[in-house]
Design a protein around this motif. Structure first.
Motif, PDB file in Angstrom:
ATOM      1  N   ALA A  29       0.842  -1.195   0.000  1.00  0.00           N
ATOM      2  CA  ALA A  29       0.000   0.000   0.000  1.00  0.00           C
ATOM      3  C   ALA A  29       0.873   1.239   0.000  1.00  0.00           C
ATOM      4  CB  ALA A  29      -0.913  -0.001   1.218  1.00  0.00           C
ATOM      5  N   SER A  30       0.383   2.263  -0.650  1.00  0.00           N
ATOM      6  CA  SER A  30       1.122   3.506  -0.727  1.00  0.00           C
ATOM      7  C   SER A  30       0.138   4.661  -0.775  1.00  0.00           C
ATOM      8  CB  SER A  30       1.986   3.499  -1.983  1.00  0.00           C
ATOM      9  OG  SER A  30       2.458   4.791  -2.272  1.00  0.00           O
ATOM     10  N   PRO A  31       0.432   5.746  -0.039  1.00  0.00           N
ATOM     11  CA  PRO A  31      -0.450   6.905  -0.103  1.00  0.00           C
ATOM     12  C   PRO A  31      -0.601   7.439  -1.527  1.00  0.00           C
ATOM     13  CG  PRO A  31       1.028   7.112   1.760  1.00  0.00           C
ATOM     14  CD  PRO A  31       1.476   5.916   0.956  1.00  0.00           C
ATOM     15  N   ASP A  32       0.342   7.124  -2.405  1.00  0.00           N
ATOM     16  CA  ASP A  32       0.259   7.571  -3.794  1.00  0.00           C
ATOM     17  C   ASP A  32      -0.930   6.944  -4.519  1.00  0.00           C
ATOM     18  OD1 ASP A  32       2.587   8.988  -3.334  1.00  0.00           O
ATOM     19  OD2 ASP A  32       3.875   7.406  -4.119  1.00  0.00           O
ATOM     20  N   ARG A  33      -1.452   5.855  -3.987  1.00  0.00           N
ATOM     21  CA  ARG A  33      -2.592   5.182  -4.621  1.00  0.00           C
ATOM     22  C   ARG A  33      -3.915   5.874  -4.318  1.00  0.00           C
ATOM     23  NH1 ARG A  33      -1.255  -1.241  -4.436  1.00  0.00           N
ATOM     24  NH2 ARG A  33       0.853  -1.020  -5.215  1.00  0.00           N
ATOM     25  N   CYS A  34      -3.906   6.795  -3.378  1.00  0.00           N
ATOM     26  CA  CYS A  34      -5.095   7.570  -3.042  1.00  0.00           C
ATOM     27  C   CYS A  34      -4.946   8.930  -3.717  1.00  0.00           C
ATOM     28  CB  CYS A  34      -5.211   7.743  -1.532  1.00  0.00           C
ATOM     29  SG  CYS A  34      -5.421   6.193  -0.644  1.00  0.00           S
ATOM     30  N   SER A  35      -5.750   9.158  -4.720  1.00  0.00           N
ATOM     31  CA  SER A  35      -5.592  10.398  -5.484  1.00  0.00           C
ATOM     32  C   SER A  35      -6.917  11.140  -5.653  1.00  0.00           C
ATOM     33  CB  SER A  35      -4.960  10.089  -6.842  1.00  0.00           C
ATOM     34  OG  SER A  35      -5.767   9.156  -7.544  1.00  0.00           O
ATOM     35  N   TYR A  36      -7.721  11.151  -4.609  1.00  0.00           N
ATOM     36  CA  TYR A  36      -8.999  11.856  -4.668  1.00  0.00           C
ATOM     37  C   TYR A  36      -8.816  13.354  -4.469  1.00  0.00           C
ATOM     38  CZ  TYR A  36     -10.736   7.156  -4.548  1.00  0.00           C
ATOM     39  OH  TYR A  36     -10.959   5.838  -4.841  1.00  0.00           O
ATOM     40  N   THR A  37      -7.730  13.729  -3.756  1.00  0.00           N
ATOM     41  CA  THR A  37      -7.339  15.124  -3.599  1.00  0.00           C
ATOM     42  C   THR A  37      -5.820  15.180  -3.580  1.00  0.00           C
ATOM     43  OG1 THR A  37      -7.220  15.081  -1.175  1.00  0.00           O
ATOM     44  CG2 THR A  37      -9.369  15.665  -2.151  1.00  0.00           C
ATOM     45  N   SER A  38      -5.282  16.376  -3.651  1.00  0.00           N
ATOM     46  CA  SER A  38      -3.842  16.571  -3.528  1.00  0.00           C
ATOM     47  C   SER A  38      -3.408  16.202  -2.113  1.00  0.00           C
ATOM     48  CB  SER A  38      -3.502  18.036  -3.805  1.00  0.00           C
ATOM     49  OG  SER A  38      -2.200  18.334  -3.368  1.00  0.00           O
ATOM     50  N   SER A  39      -2.219  15.654  -1.981  1.00  0.00           N
ATOM     51  CA  SER A  39      -1.729  15.295  -0.649  1.00  0.00           C
ATOM     52  C   SER A  39      -1.484  16.531   0.209  1.00  0.00           C
ATOM     53  CB  SER A  39      -0.458  14.458  -0.754  1.00  0.00           C
ATOM     54  OG  SER A  39       0.566  15.217  -1.358  1.00  0.00           O
ATOM     55  N   THR A  40      -1.463  17.696  -0.383  1.00  0.00           N
ATOM     56  CA  THR A  40      -1.284  18.928   0.392  1.00  0.00           C
ATOM     57  C   THR A  40      -2.614  19.533   0.831  1.00  0.00           C
ATOM     58  OG1 THR A  40      -1.213  20.266  -1.616  1.00  0.00           O
ATOM     59  CG2 THR A  40       0.906  19.463  -0.745  1.00  0.00           C
ATOM     60  N   TYR A  41      -3.728  19.039   0.301  1.00  0.00           N
ATOM     61  CA  TYR A  41      -5.050  19.527   0.687  1.00  0.00           C
ATOM     62  C   TYR A  41      -5.509  18.733   1.901  1.00  0.00           C
ATOM     63  CZ  TYR A  41     -10.014  20.759   0.422  1.00  0.00           C
ATOM     64  OH  TYR A  41     -11.284  21.202   0.710  1.00  0.00           O
ATOM     65  N   ARG A  42      -5.477  19.365   3.071  1.00  0.00           N
ATOM     66  CA  ARG A  42      -5.770  18.676   4.320  1.00  0.00           C
ATOM     67  C   ARG A  42      -6.714  19.505   5.191  1.00  0.00           C
ATOM     68  NH1 ARG A  42       0.102  15.993   5.876  1.00  0.00           N
ATOM     69  NH2 ARG A  42       0.437  15.036   3.846  1.00  0.00           N
ATOM     70  N   PRO A  43      -7.973  19.606   4.784  1.00  0.00           N
ATOM     71  CA  PRO A  43      -8.921  20.387   5.590  1.00  0.00           C
ATOM     72  C   PRO A  43      -9.317  19.641   6.864  1.00  0.00           C
ATOM     73  CG  PRO A  43     -10.079  19.263   3.839  1.00  0.00           C
ATOM     74  CD  PRO A  43      -8.604  18.997   3.618  1.00  0.00           C
ATOM     75  N   ALA A  44      -9.799  20.369   7.841  1.00  0.00           N
ATOM     76  CA  ALA A  44     -10.329  19.736   9.044  1.00  0.00           C
ATOM     77  C   ALA A  44     -11.636  19.034   8.677  1.00  0.00           C
ATOM     78  CB  ALA A  44     -10.577  20.783  10.127  1.00  0.00           C
ATOM     79  N   LEU A  45     -11.760  17.780   9.095  1.00  0.00           N
ATOM     80  CA  LEU A  45     -12.948  16.980   8.800  1.00  0.00           C
ATOM     81  C   LEU A  45     -13.496  16.390  10.085  1.00  0.00           C
ATOM     82  CD1 LEU A  45     -11.557  14.971   5.732  1.00  0.00           C
ATOM     83  CD2 LEU A  45     -13.062  16.973   5.656  1.00  0.00           C
ATOM     84  N   THR A  46     -14.815  16.336  10.175  1.00  0.00           N
ATOM     85  CA  THR A  46     -15.467  15.737  11.337  1.00  0.00           C
ATOM     86  C   THR A  46     -16.634  14.870  10.883  1.00  0.00           C
ATOM     87  OG1 THR A  46     -16.936  17.632  11.624  1.00  0.00           O
ATOM     88  CG2 THR A  46     -14.871  17.661  12.875  1.00  0.00           C
ATOM     89  N   HIS A  47     -17.151  14.092  11.827  1.00  0.00           N
ATOM     90  CA  HIS A  47     -18.281  13.214  11.565  1.00  0.00           C
ATOM     91  C   HIS A  47     -19.408  13.999  10.898  1.00  0.00           C
ATOM     92  CE1 HIS A  47     -21.880  10.813  12.717  1.00  0.00           C
ATOM     93  NE2 HIS A  47     -21.059   9.814  12.407  1.00  0.00           N
ATOM     94  N   GLY A  48     -19.932  13.468   9.809  1.00  0.00           N
ATOM     95  CA  GLY A  48     -21.007  14.117   9.068  1.00  0.00           C
ATOM     96  C   GLY A  48     -20.540  14.848   7.820  1.00  0.00           C
ATOM     97  N   ASP A  49     -19.232  15.120   7.714  1.00  0.00           N
ATOM     98  CA  ASP A  49     -18.716  15.790   6.517  1.00  0.00           C
ATOM     99  C   ASP A  49     -18.773  14.862   5.314  1.00  0.00           C
ATOM    100  OD1 ASP A  49     -18.183  18.131   7.865  1.00  0.00           O
ATOM    101  OD2 ASP A  49     -16.034  17.749   8.097  1.00  0.00           O
ATOM    102  N   THR A  50     -18.782  15.441   4.127  1.00  0.00           N
ATOM    103  CA  THR A  50     -18.786  14.672   2.879  1.00  0.00           C
ATOM    104  C   THR A  50     -17.838  15.333   1.890  1.00  0.00           C
ATOM    105  OG1 THR A  50     -20.628  15.944   1.973  1.00  0.00           O
ATOM    106  CG2 THR A  50     -21.190  13.920   3.173  1.00  0.00           C
ATOM    107  N   GLY A  51     -17.484  14.584   0.852  1.00  0.00           N
ATOM    108  CA  GLY A  51     -16.695  15.158  -0.223  1.00  0.00           C
ATOM    109  C   GLY A  51     -15.410  14.405  -0.522  1.00  0.00           C
ATOM    110  N   ALA A  52     -14.644  14.982  -1.436  1.00  0.00           N
ATOM    111  CA  ALA A  52     -13.422  14.346  -1.923  1.00  0.00           C
ATOM    112  C   ALA A  52     -12.368  14.193  -0.829  1.00  0.00           C
ATOM    113  CB  ALA A  52     -12.853  15.139  -3.097  1.00  0.00           C
ATOM    114  N   ALA A  53     -12.262  15.162   0.077  1.00  0.00           N
ATOM    115  CA  ALA A  53     -11.269  15.054   1.152  1.00  0.00           C
ATOM    116  C   ALA A  53     -11.613  13.897   2.088  1.00  0.00           C
ATOM    117  CB  ALA A  53     -11.167  16.365   1.921  1.00  0.00           C
TER     118      ALA A  53
END
Length: 121
Positions: A29-53
């Motif tokens: 496994a490699s983080p490079d295999r996850c490409s739904y967003t840029s690896s530099t895009y790191r918004p705060a996420l909490t239960h109930g959020d949705t989207g590409a991040a």
């Protein structure tokens, strides 16, 4: 003698993994295999959020092997994702608050090799 110690260690890790006490990070496994967003895009996420991040975080958390179930890559931060995320945070000595931000994003991209905390039932 050294070979016997290595075999004993290997058998112990296999037993611990079978009991759900160890969740080894897959060598393939490699983080490079996850490409739904840029690896530099790191918004705060909490239960109930949705989207590409959220989908990116789900993909990264699925790189953990062992007992924890794979999350659906649906982009919804649901209760299954919250449970797994809190477990991952605990494995890294982070507060188990279920919030994905700063340090939690860091461990999602760079997970510990093993976790000896049992996955919650």
């Amino acid at each position: 003698m050294r070979q016997r110690r290595l075999l004993t260690l290997g058998a112990g890790l296999c037993t611990a993994a079978a009991l759900g006490l160890v969740a080894p990070h897959s060598a393939l496994a490699s983080p490079d295999r996850c490409s739904y967003t840029s690896s530099t895009y790191r918004p705060a996420l909490t239960h109930g959020d949705t989207g590409a991040a959220v989908k990116q975080a789900q993909c990264l958390s699925n790189m953990w092997g062992g007992q924890p179930p794979k999350l659906a890559l649906d982009g919804a931060f649901d209760s299954a994702m919250l449970k797994k995320l809190q477990w991952i945070q605990g494995c890294h000595g982070l507060p188990q608050n279920g919030v994905i931000e700063g340090r939690t994003w860091q461990v999602l991209y760079h997970p510990a090799l093993d976790c000896y905390d049992p996955y919650p039932a």
